[in-house]
Design a protein around this motif. Sequence first.
Motif, PDB file in Angstrom:
ATOM      1  N   MET A   1       6.513  45.395  30.484  1.00  0.00           N
ATOM      2  CA  MET A   1       6.013  45.058  29.166  1.00  0.00           C
ATOM      3  C   MET A   1       4.488  45.004  29.155  1.00  0.00           C
ATOM      4  SD  MET A   1       6.423  41.544  26.943  1.00  0.00           S
ATOM      5  CE  MET A   1       8.183  41.609  26.801  1.00  0.00           C
ATOM      6  N   SER A   2       3.918  44.373  30.139  1.00  0.00           N
ATOM      7  CA  SER A   2       2.472  44.197  30.145  1.00  0.00           C
ATOM      8  C   SER A   2       1.725  45.489  30.460  1.00  0.00           C
ATOM      9  CB  SER A   2       2.071  43.107  31.135  1.00  0.00           C
ATOM     10  OG  SER A   2       2.314  43.528  32.459  1.00  0.00           O
ATOM     11  N   LYS A  19      -0.354  38.724  35.123  1.00  0.00           N
ATOM     12  CA  LYS A  19       0.207  37.416  34.765  1.00  0.00           C
ATOM     13  C   LYS A  19      -0.467  36.863  33.513  1.00  0.00           C
ATOM     14  CE  LYS A  19       1.811  36.030  39.318  1.00  0.00           C
ATOM     15  NZ  LYS A  19       1.720  35.059  40.389  1.00  0.00           N
ATOM     16  N   ALA A  20      -1.770  37.066  33.414  1.00  0.00           N
ATOM     17  CA  ALA A  20      -2.493  36.611  32.223  1.00  0.00           C
ATOM     18  C   ALA A  20      -2.040  37.391  30.996  1.00  0.00           C
ATOM     19  CB  ALA A  20      -4.001  36.757  32.428  1.00  0.00           C
ATOM     20  N   VAL A  21      -1.837  38.694  31.153  1.00  0.00           N
ATOM     21  CA  VAL A  21      -1.355  39.524  30.043  1.00  0.00           C
ATOM     22  C   VAL A  21       0.023  39.030  29.603  1.00  0.00           C
ATOM     23  CG1 VAL A  21      -0.683  41.850  29.325  1.00  0.00           C
ATOM     24  CG2 VAL A  21      -2.715  41.533  30.744  1.00  0.00           C
ATOM     25  N   ASP A  22       0.906  38.787  30.547  1.00  0.00           N
ATOM     26  CA  ASP A  22       2.247  38.292  30.220  1.00  0.00           C
ATOM     27  C   ASP A  22       2.188  36.950  29.492  1.00  0.00           C
ATOM     28  OD1 ASP A  22       3.462  40.530  31.316  1.00  0.00           O
ATOM     29  OD2 ASP A  22       3.902  39.555  33.236  1.00  0.00           O
ATOM     30  N   VAL A  89      -7.748  41.654  22.601  1.00  0.00           N
ATOM     31  CA  VAL A  89      -8.795  40.732  22.155  1.00  0.00           C
ATOM     32  C   VAL A  89      -8.658  39.398  22.868  1.00  0.00           C
ATOM     33  CG1 VAL A  89      -9.693  39.415  20.184  1.00  0.00           C
ATOM     34  CG2 VAL A  89      -9.125  41.846  19.916  1.00  0.00           C
ATOM     35  N   TYR A  90      -7.454  38.859  22.904  1.00  0.00           N
ATOM     36  CA  TYR A  90      -7.244  37.565  23.547  1.00  0.00           C
ATOM     37  C   TYR A  90      -7.610  37.622  25.030  1.00  0.00           C
ATOM     38  CZ  TYR A  90      -4.655  35.708  19.478  1.00  0.00           C
ATOM     39  OH  TYR A  90      -4.273  35.247  18.242  1.00  0.00           O
ATOM     40  N   TYR A  91      -7.199  38.685  25.698  1.00  0.00           N
ATOM     41  CA  TYR A  91      -7.505  38.830  27.125  1.00  0.00           C
ATOM     42  C   TYR A  91      -9.017  38.874  27.333  1.00  0.00           C
ATOM     43  CZ  TYR A  91      -7.346  40.436  31.945  1.00  0.00           C
ATOM     44  OH  TYR A  91      -7.520  40.531  33.311  1.00  0.00           O
ATOM     45  N   LEU A  92      -9.700  39.692  26.537  1.00  0.00           N
ATOM     46  CA  LEU A  92     -11.145  39.839  26.703  1.00  0.00           C
ATOM     47  C   LEU A  92     -11.899  38.555  26.357  1.00  0.00           C
ATOM     48  CD1 LEU A  92     -11.606  43.479  25.362  1.00  0.00           C
ATOM     49  CD2 LEU A  92     -11.597  42.706  27.758  1.00  0.00           C
ATOM     50  N   VAL A  93     -11.394  37.787  25.395  1.00  0.00           N
ATOM     51  CA  VAL A  93     -12.004  36.489  25.082  1.00  0.00           C
ATOM     52  C   VAL A  93     -11.861  35.561  26.288  1.00  0.00           C
ATOM     53  CG1 VAL A  93     -11.739  34.393  23.692  1.00  0.00           C
ATOM     54  CG2 VAL A  93     -11.825  36.611  22.566  1.00  0.00           C
ATOM     55  N   ALA A  94     -10.674  35.514  26.868  1.00  0.00           N
ATOM     56  CA  ALA A  94     -10.457  34.665  28.053  1.00  0.00           C
ATOM     57  C   ALA A  94     -11.340  35.109  29.208  1.00  0.00           C
ATOM     58  CB  ALA A  94      -8.981  34.692  28.452  1.00  0.00           C
TER      59      ALA A  94
END
Length: 104
Positions: A1-2, A19-22, A89-94
């Motif tokens: 999925m990721s 893991k962060a993507v999941d 977007v969420y991943y890059l913000v983190a």
Amino acid sequence: MSSDYSADIRKYTAQVDAKAVDAIVKFCGIALKGADSKWVSISDDAEVQRVVNGFCAKKLGLDASTAEAAIRAVGEKMKADRTKHRVTVYYLVAEHTGTLGKLA
């Protein structure tokens, strides 16, 4: 999925933590199924505030000003891409805020 999301994220960063993507995919849940809700409109201030108050505050523990600055920076990084996928977007913000570890 990721893996599909990871491919999009790799356009903007060399290393992708699966893991962060999941964790982001799990957090977003059904929103990723919606035609509009799977995208983030960084030019829409109300949408930016939803991201600040939702993901950034609840999942990353960021204050509003730090979160908004990070979202704007990610928007600038992704400006050539007309559609900005919520997971990317969420991943890059983190990543930008050094809080990826809170996701995995």
